[in-house]
Every structure is written in structure tokens, then in C-alpha cells.
Design a protein around this motif. Structure first.
Motif, PDB file in Angstrom:
ATOM      1  N   ARG A 257       0.822  -1.206   0.000  1.00 47.35           N
ATOM      2  CA  ARG A 257       0.000   0.000   0.000  1.00 47.35           C
ATOM      3  C   ARG A 257       0.860   1.262   0.000  1.00 47.35           C
ATOM      4  NH1 ARG A 257      -4.098  -2.172   4.719  1.00 47.35           N
ATOM      5  NH2 ARG A 257      -5.497  -3.391   3.373  1.00 47.35           N
ATOM      6  N   HIS A 258       1.928   1.231   0.776  1.00 48.05           N
ATOM      7  CA  HIS A 258       2.806   2.403   0.853  1.00 48.05           C
ATOM      8  C   HIS A 258       3.351   2.775  -0.513  1.00 48.05           C
ATOM      9  CE1 HIS A 258       6.015   5.120   2.106  1.00 48.05           C
ATOM     10  NE2 HIS A 258       6.848   4.380   1.387  1.00 48.05           N
ATOM     11  N   TRP A 259       3.849   1.790  -1.253  1.00 48.17           N
ATOM     12  CA  TRP A 259       4.466   2.096  -2.542  1.00 48.17           C
ATOM     13  C   TRP A 259       3.442   2.456  -3.601  1.00 48.17           C
ATOM     14  CZ3 TRP A 259       8.993   3.724  -2.052  1.00 48.17           C
ATOM     15  CH2 TRP A 259       9.860   3.191  -1.095  1.00 48.17           C
ATOM     16  N   ILE A 260       2.241   1.908  -3.509  1.00 53.83           N
ATOM     17  CA  ILE A 260       1.179   2.341  -4.418  1.00 53.83           C
ATOM     18  C   ILE A 260       0.803   3.788  -4.122  1.00 53.83           C
ATOM     19  CG2 ILE A 260      -1.226   2.021  -5.101  1.00 53.83           C
ATOM     20  CD1 ILE A 260      -0.847  -0.988  -4.659  1.00 53.83           C
TER      21      ILE A 260
ATOM     22  N   LEU B  11      -1.892   2.150 -16.535  1.00 54.65           N
ATOM     23  CA  LEU B  11      -2.605   2.768 -15.411  1.00 54.65           C
ATOM     24  C   LEU B  11      -3.759   1.915 -14.904  1.00 54.65           C
ATOM     25  CD1 LEU B  11      -2.897   5.262 -13.581  1.00 54.65           C
ATOM     26  CD2 LEU B  11      -4.458   6.213 -15.296  1.00 54.65           C
ATOM     27  N   LEU B  12      -4.608   1.421 -15.792  1.00 57.00           N
ATOM     28  CA  LEU B  12      -5.794   0.706 -15.315  1.00 57.00           C
ATOM     29  C   LEU B  12      -5.448  -0.562 -14.534  1.00 57.00           C
ATOM     30  CD1 LEU B  12      -8.848   0.852 -15.130  1.00 57.00           C
ATOM     31  CD2 LEU B  12      -8.968  -0.537 -17.215  1.00 57.00           C
ATOM     32  N   PRO B  13      -4.511  -1.399 -14.984  1.00 52.65           N
ATOM     33  CA  PRO B  13      -4.148  -2.555 -14.160  1.00 52.65           C
ATOM     34  C   PRO B  13      -3.596  -2.172 -12.789  1.00 52.65           C
ATOM     35  CG  PRO B  13      -3.438  -2.905 -16.415  1.00 52.65           C
ATOM     36  CD  PRO B  13      -3.890  -1.483 -16.325  1.00 52.65           C
ATOM     37  N   GLN B  14      -2.905  -1.020 -12.724  1.00 49.79           N
ATOM     38  CA  GLN B  14      -2.388  -0.613 -11.424  1.00 49.79           C
ATOM     39  C   GLN B  14      -3.515  -0.128 -10.507  1.00 49.79           C
ATOM     40  OE1 GLN B  14       0.919  -1.021 -10.295  1.00 49.79           O
ATOM     41  NE2 GLN B  14      -0.298  -0.727  -8.436  1.00 49.79           N
ATOM     42  N   VAL B  15      -4.536   0.487 -11.071  1.00 48.42           N
ATOM     43  CA  VAL B  15      -5.709   0.857 -10.281  1.00 48.42           C
ATOM     44  C   VAL B  15      -6.416  -0.409  -9.787  1.00 48.42           C
ATOM     45  CG1 VAL B  15      -7.992   1.935 -10.368  1.00 48.42           C
ATOM     46  CG2 VAL B  15      -6.022   3.108 -11.369  1.00 48.42           C
ATOM     47  N   PHE B  16      -6.503  -1.412 -10.643  1.00 44.99           N
ATOM     48  CA  PHE B  16      -7.073  -2.692 -10.223  1.00 44.99           C
ATOM     49  C   PHE B  16      -6.316  -3.241  -9.021  1.00 44.99           C
ATOM     50  CE2 PHE B  16      -6.606  -7.335 -10.389  1.00 44.99           C
ATOM     51  CZ  PHE B  16      -7.929  -7.743 -10.237  1.00 44.99           C
TER      52      PHE B  16
END
Length: 214
Positions: free
Chosen positions: A135-138, A169-174
Motif C-alpha cells: 500500500r505504501h508504494w502504491i 494505469l488501469l491494471p495498477q488501479v485494479f
């Protein structure tokens, strides 16, 4: 024509990117699942075609390419008459690559399962600590992206056409949603993601729609 095959895992962000790229380019492809949880990426059979033991791997009629961004750029150059993933303008092209690499090089690797396994096995980090690490790195990456996208975005990450930046971007939002990262602090990212989710090429690539989804 020789068969085009994508080796991947339904929940892999990197494989998710390539599925989107193939959809945007309108290229047919057979999906060959590689179950990361069962360790199939380390099987002798898979290592024979991809010695890195990672997904995705694209076999385009005998041309084998690993690494999602390299695959996407290959598709853009090999099939230039379909939707372009990188803009022609040098400045816009560099901006797209900058956003894509922020995700693929700075955020995503730090949440990779093999990093989490090392943290637990070698550093004594528990499940909660591993999740907070992710979570921190996201959050750190998204804070920087939010500021950048405020100056580059139109309907999508860079202007009004989907590009490699959006593919990443979208896969990282997922992934952020999967790890229950609060996204209220990133309204531009959320707005772009919601617009992308309405595009069939992105929606059809979603992990839940893959044959190996569990």
C-alpha cells in the motif's frame, strides 16, 4: 499464419497490460494460462520458452518477447496500421513512456509476489506488514502520478486517445483496489480509470473475464 499466443496469469498486472494492447490493436491471440500460485512459471516446460520464469510472454508466430512494455512497443511497431499505443509527437511519446515506466518500474515491482515472499521469508515481515508495504508504494507512486496527470490528461492519461500510459494505469488501479488502497486522494487517476473501464478493449481484458480466473 502461425498462431499468436500470450502466456500469462489472469491477475498479473503485466499480462493485463498486454491483453489490453492486443485488444486495442484488434489482434487475435490464444491465451495460455501460467498459474503463478502453483509455480508453473518455474516449470521446465515454461523455462524452456522464457528463462526468466515470469509472465507475460508473447509468442507471435515464433517471435518470442518477454516484458510487458517491450511486448506493447513491439506490437505498435509490428502492426502500425492499427490503433497506435505511442503518439507520433516526440514530447507526447516521452510523456507516455514516463507515465508507463513510473508504474511498470517504480510501483508494480515492489508489489510483486516474489518481493513479498522475500520480505516474509528473509526479513520476518508478517502478512499485515507485507500488505502495508504494498500500500505504501502504491500510495507513493499514485501521489506523483496524480500531480503529473493533472498536467497531461485529457479524457485519458495523455490527451484524448488511450495510449501505453493508460494500458499501464488501469491494471495498477485494479491492484490498488485489490489491496484496499483508498483512492479519494487521486481524483484524476480515478476519473481516467473510470473512462477506460467503459472502453471494450480495456473491459474485456479485465482479470475477471479471463479463462483462468478463479
Amino acid at each position: 499464419m502461425a498462431e499468436r499466443v500470450l502466456y500469462g496469469y489472469f491477475r498479473s498486472s503485466a499480462a493485463y497490460r498486454v491483453r489490453i494492447a492486443l485488444n486495442l490493436k484488434g489482434l487475435d491471440c490464444r491465451l495460455a494460462p501460467v498459474n503463478l500460485l502453483k509455480g508453473e512459471q518455474k516449470s521446465a516446460e515454461y523455462l524452456a520458452i522464457n528463462p526468466h520464469g515470469l509472465v507475460p510472454l508473447l509468442d507471435d508466430g515464433g517471435i518470442r518477447i518477454a516484458q510487458s512494455l517491450a511486448i506493447c512497443e513491439y506490437l505498435d511497431e509490428a502492426y502500425p496500421d492499427t490503433a497506435r499505443l505511442l503518439p507520433a509527437d516526440p514530447e507526447a511519446r516521452a510523456t507516455v513512456r514516463s507515465i508507463a515506466l513510473t508504474i511498470a518500474a517504480d510501483i508494480h515491482p515492489l508489489q510483486n509476489p516474489r518481493v513479498g515472499k522475500y520480505l516474509q521469508a528473509e526479513c520476518g515481515v508478517g502478512d499485515d506488514g507485507k500488505t502495508e508495504w504494498i500500500r505504501h508504494w502504491i500510495r507513493t507512486g499514485f501521489a506523483a502520478l496524480e500531480a503529473q496527470l493533472a498536467g497531461t490528461s485529457g479524457r485519458y492519461a495523455v490527451g484524448d486517445e488511450p495510449t501505453l500510459a493508460d494500458i499501464c494505469l488501469l491494471p495498477q488501479v485494479f491492484s490498488a483496489r485489490r489491496f484496499e488502497v483508498e483512492l479519494a486522494a487521486y481524483p484524476t487517476i480515478v476519473r481516467i480509470a473510470e473512462a477506460l473501464e467503459r472502453l471494450p478493449a480495456f473491459a474485456d481484458a479485465h482479470p475477471s473475464r479471463q479463462p483462468d480466473a478463479v
